[in-house]
Structure formats: C-alpha cells, structure tokens
Enzyme design. Structure first.
Site, PDB file in Angstrom:
ATOM      1  CD  GLU A  35      -2.706  -1.386   0.052  1.00  0.00           C
ATOM      2  OE1 GLU A  35      -3.034  -0.371  -0.615  1.00  0.00           O
ATOM      3  OE2 GLU A  35      -3.046  -2.539  -0.265  1.00  0.00           O
ATOM      4  CG  HIS A 175      -7.754  -1.209  -1.814  1.00  0.00           C
ATOM      5  ND1 HIS A 175      -6.901  -1.149  -2.886  1.00  0.00           N
ATOM      6  CD2 HIS A 175      -9.001  -1.180  -2.329  1.00  0.00           C
ATOM      7  CE1 HIS A 175      -7.607  -1.069  -3.994  1.00  0.00           C
ATOM      8  NE2 HIS A 175      -8.885  -1.091  -3.683  1.00  0.00           N
TER       9      HIS A 175
END
Length: 571
Positions: A35, A175
């Site tokens: 990320e 995510h």
C-alpha cells in the site's frame, strides 16, 4: 513480524516423466502486496504497508506484515481507499528498516504480485535509494498471467477482486497489504490449476505461457499475404464480410501474421481468427493517422471482438444552464445555447458522482423546472437542510445567487481547488472517525469531478483552435506532419526526402478535410480521438508549425490536481 502457518496442500502436481525445468510444486513463492501514498515512487510516493505470504506446494510457510511510516502526510484520498491513517503509521518503522526485513524474508524465492511492475517497482526504487543491491528475483505477475488465461465468460476483468471471486479466495481483498497478498495466493493457485490441464507444470513454462495455437489458426497464415509493410489499419472479416475485429500497427503485415503464431496470447483472438476468412488493410501515412482511423472504424462497425471504443456516442455531460436561476443537469448532447458543459463522461453513473460533488460545494438549486426572475413558491427540503440557496421563495437575491454561479463556472472551466479542498476536508474528517465507507463515497465523487474537469479543459484547449499544424522527426529521419482542425485530424503526411517542407505543408493543408467547429467542449471528432491527438502533440520533439487560435490550458486547472493526487482507478 513473520510466522509460519500450516495449511493442507491445495496444489496437486500433474507431471510427466519427460518434464524439464523446476516443478511448480517445488518452487517457493513470496506473494507480496504494497500500500502506498500514490502511484509513482519516482514521483515521490511512499510505501505505507508491506504484506507478504511465503508458500510452496500449497503450504503457507510464513507471513510478513508491517506498516511503514512514510514520513509524510497520507493524502485523505489514499486513507479512505486503504484505511491506513497518519495516526496508524506514526510509530511504525521507516522504509529504511522495513525493506531489509522484507528482503530477508523473501530471499531465495520467486516474487509474485498482482500487477508486479507496480509493487516490484516500488521495492526496487527504495532499494536503489538505500544503495542496497537488488536481489536477482524471478517475478511472476498474476495480472499478466490472468489476462492470458481468463476469458470474458470467466470474469468481467482481471482485477484482483474479480479473480478472488472467480477462484473462491478465502480472503477478500480490501486494499490492505496482507489481505491482498493472501487473496493473491489463492489466485496464483487457481491459475496454476487451470494451466496444469494445459501441460504447464514448471516455473519456466509458467513464465513463458501463451495460448495454444490451433492447426486451424496456423493454416490461415496466408490471410496476411499481400498486406503492406507500412502503418495502417486492418479489419478481420468473416464469410459474410462482417467486420469481426479492427486493429492498427506500424507494420500491418507483420502484425496480422502474429495472429497465427504463438505470440498472440489472447484466447478471444484465437476464437476470432477461427471465424475470419479475409483481412482488409487500409494504408495510412503515419501511425497517428492509423490510430485515428481505427477509432473511427470501430465506432462505425462496432465489431464484436473489440472491447473498447464501441459506443462513443453514448456519453453524458454535466451542464450549467443559462437562465434566470441557473442549475446543473445531466444531458446527452451539447447544444449551441451558450451554456457551460463538463465532460464527456463515459457513463451516467460517473456523471452523477461528479454532479454530487458539485452540489456538495455549491448550494445552487437542484429542481428541474424553469424559474421566473421573481419566483414565489414554497421552499423544498434541500433549502430546509441548508443545501440550497432557495431562490424559489425569495431567500436569496439574484445578484448573490449569480455570484455563486460565477464561482461554480470558474471551478468548471479554470480552477477546481474549491471543490477539491472541501471534499478532501470531509474525507479526512470521516476517515479520522473511521467512517471509511462514507468517506469512500466522497472519494469517488471527487475523483469523477477532477478527472472530468481535467479532460474538459484539455479537450477545450484544442477544440477551440481552428487549425493546428505540427510535425516531428521520426527515427528514420523523415518528418511526419499532421493538420488538426477543431480537435479533429484533418490530414497526415510525410515530407519526402529532400522535399520542400513549406510547400509540402501548404499542399497538405490545401487537401485537408474541411472541419466545422462543434459546440462547447465537444470536439469535432470523438473525445477519444482528440485525446490521441493531444498525447501526440504533448510528446517529446514535437514542433508546432502553425497555430490558428490559442492552444492553452489554465495554469491552476484540474490537470494540476491530477498530478498532485492519485485520482486514477484502483488497480
């Protein structure tokens, strides 16, 4: 930080005795996901989380997860997307500490990532920034592999979320790095199981896999005979002369021949080739002309095997009306009515998100009927909620309302900062309260608005020019010249060696297509064609020969926000 987790084997090898290479069941993979604060490490984006799973033969050997302190503020847009906030990473190790730990964890394995150039690119960038030798990792990209294996009947696309659903992944991608890495493990094994039935059992076969070419495809190689070795467009047709597929290439004959060899990896193309009986070629003076002709022909024929640009006429615009009490509305066409338009949007849903972002910022009326200059009726519920200035009941005078409309028009045409700042503040507040789903709604609205505003401003800059003539010297030393009128390609040519450049340009202009201006931001061509022209004009070494009009974009326009924030669709 890492731990071994035992699971039953889910990969059953199907090897033959004459198989060579490293069996997939014996290969140790490290499936990694990152990320980040943005899309480009070179552009200053930082890593905020690393997650990885080490597997061999279906068994999880260990997991690695760490948040990373980016030592910079995480944009609200990214915090909403990932759920990672500034407070979460403040006590986490910086990348200088996290990267060596990950490299130690992954040492001696094959790296796997979904869209590997992104994740591996970030890791290599920071390895080089630390003057740390990058290990000679072999890399498997599950996104690239899926595009060779998964058909449109299997899944609508090859995004991680779609593939996770297809293969029944035990972890839903969200995510967050470790969750996405776990989901990618399931996708990797799902792909390997499918490929096992096609004789792919080794790492070497996995890395070089392409769709099998049937004898029927090979027998059709003669369809490329006689096609030109030049830029152009090619059209595959069936027995009824119906167009199946349209493509373009700098060398039409070489490209068409590739459809009958192992270099063509798309399974749908194999199906298309089996139906094709002829191939038609249209020679073009330049590769750009070929790209434009391809777009126009796809729009005309709508071939079933082309996935893009099939319905350019199905677009939506956001319109700021010209009336006593202006309002915003969604329309299908741009009229010659002196109104302001934003778009085009490829779907109505994206236009609705943009409209919502504007209504959040500017409290103009949302009712759809025309109002007299001095209306007299009761206010609606939006006025009671403070979301409308309520001209209908006289709550606002005409001059005050017009001032808000002027601000809105400036936002649409020149400077979007007011919308961006307000929505970002709301996202940050919601993210701080961990109301990520609500913040995500604002994120999507803002992204739709910024992309649309940037697109409109770029298109308008070219479509308002009656004529732009530009040239570029190609690698072979020849000069290509293009004439563009109101955002439409009107002529293309190559100056002959030793020819009179000025005379050639004059002749090209004289023979160019006559183009009439369109209304508002709508180009005299499709938006996609004008964007192709803009990309060419903005490429290196372009020389502007003649410009009739002003080809300019606002300095503080929406394009600046695109470069400062990650408003691209999630990977």
């Amino acid at each position: 930080m890492s731990q071994a987790v035992q699971h039953p084997s889910r990969w059953e090898s199907q090897r033959s005795f004459d198989e060579l290479g490293r069996p997939l069941r014996d290969v140790t993979f490290t499936v990694v996901d990152l990320e980040t604060t943005g899309a480009s490490a070179a552009g200053g984006s930082m890593i905020t989380e690393i997650g990885a799973v080490k597997v061999r033969g279906g068994e999880v050997l260990g997991e690695f997860q760490t948040l990373v302190n980016p030592e910079t503020q995480i944009p609200a847009f990214i915090a909403v997307l990932t759920g990672i906030t500034n407070s979460m990473v403040v006590d986490s190790p910086p990348i200088e500490s996290a990267l060596p730990s990950f490299l130690e964890f992954a040492a001696g394995t094959v790296l796997v990532a979904h869209n590997a150039p992104f994740d591996v690119g970030f890791l290599r960038h920071f390895s080089e920034a630390q003057s740390r030798p990058w290990p000679a990792f072999e890399v498997v990209d599950t996104a690239k592999l899926a595009r060779r294996v998964i058909t449109r009947d299997d899944a609508p696309n090859c995004k991680l979320s779609s593939l996770a659903r297809l293969f029944g992944a035990t972890t839903t991608p969200n995510h967050r790095a470790l969750s996405d890495a776990r989901a990618t493990v399931d996708v990797l094994y799902g792909l390997m199981e499918r490929l096992g039935t096609q004789g792919v059992h080794t790492l070497e076969e996995l890395q070089t896999y392409s769709s099998r070419v049937s004898a029927t495809q090979r027998r059709k190689r003669h369809l490329a005979d006689g096609l030109p070795h030049s830029p152009g467009v090619y059209l595959f047709k069936d027995d009824s002369a119906r167009v199946l597929y349209i493509g373009t290439s700098r060398d039409v004959r070489t490209r068409v021949r590739s459809y009958f060899t192992a270099s063509e990896t798309r399974s749908r193309m194999g199906e298309m080739v089996r139906l094709a009986s002829t191939v038609q070629a249209i020679e073009c003076a330049t590769p750009l002309e070929a790209e434009v002709r391809e777009l126009r022909l796809i729009a005309e024929h709508k071939p079933s095997y082309n996935r893009r640009s099939r319905f350019p006429e199905k677009v939506t615009f956001v319109k700021l009306t010209r009336e006593a009490w202006p309002r915003l509305s969604l329309v299908k066409k741009v009229l010659d009515d002196d109104a302001d338009y934003l778009g085009p949007f490829g779907s109505r849903s994206m236009a609705e998100k943009c409209l919502a972002a504007l209504h959040e910022t500017f409290p103009i009326r949302q009712c759809t009927d025309r109002l007299a200059l001095s209306p007299s009726r009761s206010a609606c519920v939006l006025a009671e909620l403070g979301r409308c200035l309520s001209p209908c009941d006289g709550s606002v005078d005409h001059d005050s309302y017009a001032a808000v409309v002027r601000q809105l028009r400036d936002t649409l045409l020149r400077q979007p900062d007011q919308v961006v700042e307000l929505v970002n503040q709301r996202m940050a507040a919601l993210a701080a309260d961990e109301r990520f789903e609500e913040a995500g709604v604002h994120r999507d609205r803002l992204a739709s608005f910024v992309r649309a505003a940037a697109r409109t401003q770029r298109l308008t800059s070219l479509t308002r020019c009656p004529e732009v003539v530009a040239g570029r010297r190609e690698e072979d030393g020849r000069w290509v010249v293009h004439v563009m009128r109101y955002g439409r390609l009107a002529a293309a040519g190559v100056i002959p060696p030793g020819g009179d450049a000025l005379a050639f340009v004059a002749s090209l202009k004289e023979s160019a297509e006559t183009v009439l201006p369109s209304h508002g931001p709508l180009p005299a061509a499709t938006a996609e064609e004008t964007e192709r022209l803009l990309r060419w004009l903005e490429s290196p070494t372009i020389r502007l020969i003649e410009v009739d009009g002003e080809w300019t974009c606002p300095v503080d326009g929406a394009a600046r926000q695109l470069t400062r924030n990650d408003y691209e669709p999630s990977r």
